[in-house]
Scaffold this motif. Structure first.
Motif, PDB file in Angstrom:
ATOM      1  N   GLN A  98       2.121  15.405   5.265  1.00 53.40           N
ATOM      2  CA  GLN A  98       2.471  14.060   4.807  1.00 53.40           C
ATOM      3  C   GLN A  98       1.320  13.072   5.060  1.00 53.40           C
ATOM      4  OE1 GLN A  98       4.660  11.521   2.714  1.00 53.40           O
ATOM      5  NE2 GLN A  98       5.095  13.671   2.918  1.00 53.40           N
ATOM      6  N   LEU A  99       0.697  13.157   6.226  1.00 57.28           N
ATOM      7  CA  LEU A  99      -0.452  12.295   6.521  1.00 57.28           C
ATOM      8  C   LEU A  99      -1.595  12.564   5.541  1.00 57.28           C
ATOM      9  CD1 LEU A  99      -0.394  12.505  10.425  1.00 57.28           C
ATOM     10  CD2 LEU A  99       0.229  10.515   9.039  1.00 57.28           C
ATOM     11  N   SER A 100      -1.773  13.824   5.163  1.00 59.04           N
ATOM     12  CA  SER A 100      -2.805  14.174   4.178  1.00 59.04           C
ATOM     13  C   SER A 100      -2.491  13.561   2.824  1.00 59.04           C
ATOM     14  CB  SER A 100      -2.910  15.700   4.023  1.00 59.04           C
ATOM     15  OG  SER A 100      -3.337  16.307   5.206  1.00 59.04           O
ATOM     16  N   PHE A 101      -1.249  13.722   2.378  1.00 60.77           N
ATOM     17  CA  PHE A 101      -0.853  13.172   1.078  1.00 60.77           C
ATOM     18  C   PHE A 101      -1.037  11.659   1.049  1.00 60.77           C
ATOM     19  CE2 PHE A 101       2.440  16.814   0.655  1.00 60.77           C
ATOM     20  CZ  PHE A 101       1.490  17.657   0.102  1.00 60.77           C
ATOM     21  N   ILE A 102      -0.612  11.003   2.117  1.00 61.27           N
ATOM     22  CA  ILE A 102      -0.725   9.541   2.177  1.00 61.27           C
ATOM     23  C   ILE A 102      -2.195   9.136   2.231  1.00 61.27           C
ATOM     24  CG2 ILE A 102      -0.189   7.468   3.522  1.00 61.27           C
ATOM     25  CD1 ILE A 102       2.363   9.064   4.498  1.00 61.27           C
ATOM     26  N   GLY A 103      -2.984   9.854   3.024  1.00 59.26           N
ATOM     27  CA  GLY A 103      -4.416   9.563   3.100  1.00 59.26           C
ATOM     28  C   GLY A 103      -5.081   9.670   1.742  1.00 59.26           C
ATOM     29  N   LEU A 104      -4.773  10.727   1.009  1.00 62.18           N
ATOM     30  CA  LEU A 104      -5.341  10.902  -0.330  1.00 62.18           C
ATOM     31  C   LEU A 104      -4.916   9.764  -1.255  1.00 62.18           C
ATOM     32  CD1 LEU A 104      -4.879  14.749  -0.800  1.00 62.18           C
ATOM     33  CD2 LEU A 104      -7.066  13.525  -0.663  1.00 62.18           C
ATOM     34  N   THR A 129       0.835  -1.204   0.000  1.00 65.88           N
ATOM     35  CA  THR A 129       0.000   0.000   0.000  1.00 65.88           C
ATOM     36  C   THR A 129       0.868   1.252   0.000  1.00 65.88           C
ATOM     37  OG1 THR A 129      -1.794  -1.168   1.135  1.00 65.88           O
ATOM     38  CG2 THR A 129      -1.818   1.239   1.248  1.00 65.88           C
ATOM     39  N   CYS A 130       1.889   1.280   0.835  1.00 65.01           N
ATOM     40  CA  CYS A 130       2.774   2.449   0.887  1.00 65.01           C
ATOM     41  C   CYS A 130       3.572   2.599  -0.414  1.00 65.01           C
ATOM     42  CB  CYS A 130       3.702   2.367   2.091  1.00 65.01           C
ATOM     43  SG  CYS A 130       2.851   2.672   3.671  1.00 65.01           S
ATOM     44  N   GLN A 131       3.968   1.472  -1.019  1.00 65.57           N
ATOM     45  CA  GLN A 131       4.669   1.554  -2.305  1.00 65.57           C
ATOM     46  C   GLN A 131       3.755   2.138  -3.380  1.00 65.57           C
ATOM     47  OE1 GLN A 131       6.060  -2.503  -2.781  1.00 65.57           O
ATOM     48  NE2 GLN A 131       8.093  -1.983  -2.012  1.00 65.57           N
ATOM     49  N   LYS A 132       2.520   1.680  -3.424  1.00 59.63           N
ATOM     50  CA  LYS A 132       1.562   2.205  -4.403  1.00 59.63           C
ATOM     51  C   LYS A 132       1.276   3.675  -4.139  1.00 59.63           C
ATOM     52  CE  LYS A 132      -0.775  -2.153  -5.357  1.00 59.63           C
ATOM     53  NZ  LYS A 132      -1.999  -2.949  -5.149  1.00 59.63           N
ATOM     54  N   ALA A 133       1.145   4.037  -2.866  1.00 61.00           N
ATOM     55  CA  ALA A 133       0.883   5.436  -2.515  1.00 61.00           C
ATOM     56  C   ALA A 133       2.046   6.320  -2.961  1.00 61.00           C
ATOM     57  CB  ALA A 133       0.641   5.571  -1.010  1.00 61.00           C
ATOM     58  N   ALA A 134       3.271   5.879  -2.682  1.00 62.61           N
ATOM     59  CA  ALA A 134       4.447   6.666  -3.060  1.00 62.61           C
ATOM     60  C   ALA A 134       4.597   6.751  -4.580  1.00 62.61           C
ATOM     61  CB  ALA A 134       5.698   6.070  -2.428  1.00 62.61           C
ATOM     62  N   ALA A 135       4.250   5.669  -5.271  1.00 62.26           N
ATOM     63  CA  ALA A 135       4.344   5.668  -6.733  1.00 62.26           C
ATOM     64  C   ALA A 135       3.283   6.562  -7.367  1.00 62.26           C
ATOM     65  CB  ALA A 135       4.212   4.237  -7.259  1.00 62.26           C
ATOM     66  N   SER A 136       2.158   6.724  -6.685  1.00 64.12           N
ATOM     67  CA  SER A 136       1.055   7.502  -7.256  1.00 64.12           C
ATOM     68  C   SER A 136       1.184   9.000  -7.020  1.00 64.12           C
ATOM     69  CB  SER A 136      -0.280   7.020  -6.692  1.00 64.12           C
ATOM     70  OG  SER A 136      -0.426   7.416  -5.341  1.00 64.12           O
ATOM     71  N   SER A 137       2.036   9.386  -6.074  1.00 70.33           N
ATOM     72  CA  SER A 137       2.179  10.809  -5.746  1.00 70.33           C
ATOM     73  C   SER A 137       3.619  11.120  -5.374  1.00 70.33           C
ATOM     74  CB  SER A 137       1.266  11.177  -4.578  1.00 70.33           C
ATOM     75  OG  SER A 137       1.547  12.480  -4.134  1.00 70.33           O
ATOM     76  N   PRO A 138       4.223  12.108  -6.018  1.00 70.21           N
ATOM     77  CA  PRO A 138       5.596  12.478  -5.660  1.00 70.21           C
ATOM     78  C   PRO A 138       5.694  13.085  -4.257  1.00 70.21           C
ATOM     79  CG  PRO A 138       4.677  14.059  -7.212  1.00 70.21           C
ATOM     80  CD  PRO A 138       3.674  12.951  -7.079  1.00 70.21           C
ATOM     81  N   ASN A 139       4.554  13.461  -3.682  1.00 74.11           N
ATOM     82  CA  ASN A 139       4.552  14.056  -2.344  1.00 74.11           C
ATOM     83  C   ASN A 139       4.579  13.021  -1.224  1.00 74.11           C
ATOM     84  OD1 ASN A 139       4.341  16.739  -3.323  1.00 74.11           O
ATOM     85  ND2 ASN A 139       2.177  16.385  -3.723  1.00 74.11           N
ATOM     86  N   VAL A 140       4.260  11.770  -1.523  1.00 71.73           N
ATOM     87  CA  VAL A 140       4.202  10.727  -0.495  1.00 71.73           C
ATOM     88  C   VAL A 140       5.587  10.135  -0.275  1.00 71.73           C
ATOM     89  CG1 VAL A 140       3.292   8.439   0.077  1.00 71.73           C
ATOM     90  CG2 VAL A 140       1.787  10.150  -0.947  1.00 71.73           C
ATOM     91  N   LYS A 141       6.003  10.129   0.975  1.00 71.11           N
ATOM     92  CA  LYS A 141       7.286   9.526   1.346  1.00 71.11           C
ATOM     93  C   LYS A 141       7.015   8.112   1.843  1.00 71.11           C
ATOM     94  CE  LYS A 141       9.173  13.996   2.635  1.00 71.11           C
ATOM     95  NZ  LYS A 141       9.528  14.870   3.753  1.00 71.11           N
ATOM     96  N   LYS A 195     -10.346   3.378  -3.943  1.00 69.85           N
ATOM     97  CA  LYS A 195     -11.322   3.651  -5.006  1.00 69.85           C
ATOM     98  C   LYS A 195     -11.037   2.854  -6.278  1.00 69.85           C
ATOM     99  CE  LYS A 195     -12.275   7.749  -6.314  1.00 69.85           C
ATOM    100  NZ  LYS A 195     -12.269   9.169  -6.670  1.00 69.85           N
ATOM    101  N   GLY A 196      -9.836   2.310  -6.352  1.00 65.52           N
ATOM    102  CA  GLY A 196      -9.473   1.559  -7.536  1.00 65.52           C
ATOM    103  C   GLY A 196      -8.828   2.422  -8.605  1.00 65.52           C
ATOM    104  N   SER A 197      -8.383   3.594  -8.175  1.00 61.87           N
ATOM    105  CA  SER A 197      -7.760   4.522  -9.105  1.00 61.87           C
ATOM    106  C   SER A 197      -6.333   4.756  -8.662  1.00 61.87           C
ATOM    107  CB  SER A 197      -8.535   5.858  -9.081  1.00 61.87           C
ATOM    108  OG  SER A 197      -7.810   6.849  -9.734  1.00 61.87           O
ATOM    109  N   SER A 198      -5.429   4.854  -9.608  1.00 60.18           N
ATOM    110  CA  SER A 198      -4.044   5.145  -9.244  1.00 60.18           C
ATOM    111  C   SER A 198      -3.758   6.629  -9.353  1.00 60.18           C
ATOM    112  CB  SER A 198      -3.081   4.368 -10.127  1.00 60.18           C
ATOM    113  OG  SER A 198      -3.258   4.737 -11.478  1.00 60.18           O
ATOM    114  N   ARG A 199      -4.732   7.405  -9.771  1.00 61.72           N
ATOM    115  CA  ARG A 199      -4.554   8.860  -9.885  1.00 61.72           C
ATOM    116  C   ARG A 199      -5.230   9.548  -8.721  1.00 61.72           C
ATOM    117  NH1 ARG A 199      -5.850  11.482 -15.202  1.00 61.72           N
ATOM    118  NH2 ARG A 199      -4.419  12.968 -14.312  1.00 61.72           N
ATOM    119  N   ILE A 200      -4.644  10.622  -8.285  1.00 64.56           N
ATOM    120  CA  ILE A 200      -5.228  11.416  -7.193  1.00 64.56           C
ATOM    121  C   ILE A 200      -5.829  12.665  -7.778  1.00 64.56           C
ATOM    122  CG2 ILE A 200      -4.710  12.656  -5.063  1.00 64.56           C
ATOM    123  CD1 ILE A 200      -2.510  10.673  -4.582  1.00 64.56           C
TER     124      ILE A 200
END
Length: 185
Positions: free
Chosen positions: A167-173, A32-44, A180-185
């Motif tokens: 950071q918590l906001s970015f990761i939450g989004l 989940t964290c890998q997908k989150a980081a891959a989907s947004s440059p803001n997620v660490k 939702k099944g979407s890789s775009r934010i």
């Protein structure tokens, strides 16, 4: 002798099952964290893993559960930061910093409301509402931090708290987008 051998086999089997369950849960969290980081440059990625692991429920959570954990972490963060700002406002500050802190207090009060709304909307699977509420938190936090930079020589006493909330906001989004099944934010 047979009882001891049986007990040892039962113990080893139980240990393997528990290891597998724990390993699978860590895989969900890491994926989940890998997908989150891959989907947004803001997620660490490292921040995501550390934040989620701070809640013991993450060990057995699925992606949906990790999203709720992240939103609860966000709510807790902005609520405690609001309280921290109230304590800071009791201290002596130059007029500009005092005004910034006062503004941040209002923004964090609104952020706490937005984070609470995000948790409720998430539980009802109203993901667009979650995204709107979390985006509002992110905007407030960014505004809080950036206003301190508007005047030369002023340093924000909230840089860490603002960074954590952002950071918590970015990761939450990002996790909401995954759910939702979407890789775009």
């Amino acid at each position: 002798m047979n009882t001891a051998l049986y007990t040892l086999c039962l113990f080893l089997a139980s240990s393997l099952i528990l290891f597998h369950v724990d390993s699978a849960a860590n895989d969900v969290l890491t994926d989940t964290c890998q997908k989150a980081a891959a989907s947004s440059p803001n997620v660490k990625f490292d921040y995501c893993v550390k934040a989620l692991k701070s809640d013991p429920k993450s060990r057995t959570a699925d992606v949906q559960g990790l999203g709720l954990i992240m939103l609860n972490l966000l709510e807790s963060n902005v609520t405690s930061t609001f309280s921290y700002i109230q304590e800071l406002l009791k201290k002596q500050w130059d007029p500009y910093t005092k005004k910034c802190l006062s503004d941040c207090s209002e923004m964090y009060s609104d952020s706490a409301d937005n984070a609470k709304e995000a948790v409720g909307a998430y539980q009802k699977k109203r993901y667009p509402d979650v995204q709107n509420s979390v985006s509002a938190v992110s905007t407030y936090v960014d505004t809080c931090e950036s206003q301190f930079k508007d005047k030369k020589g002023v340093t924000s006493p909230l840089t860490k708290q603002n960074g954590d909330a952002e950071q918590l906001s970015f990761i939450g989004l990002a996790i909401v987008a995954i759910v939702k099944g979407s890789s775009r934010i």
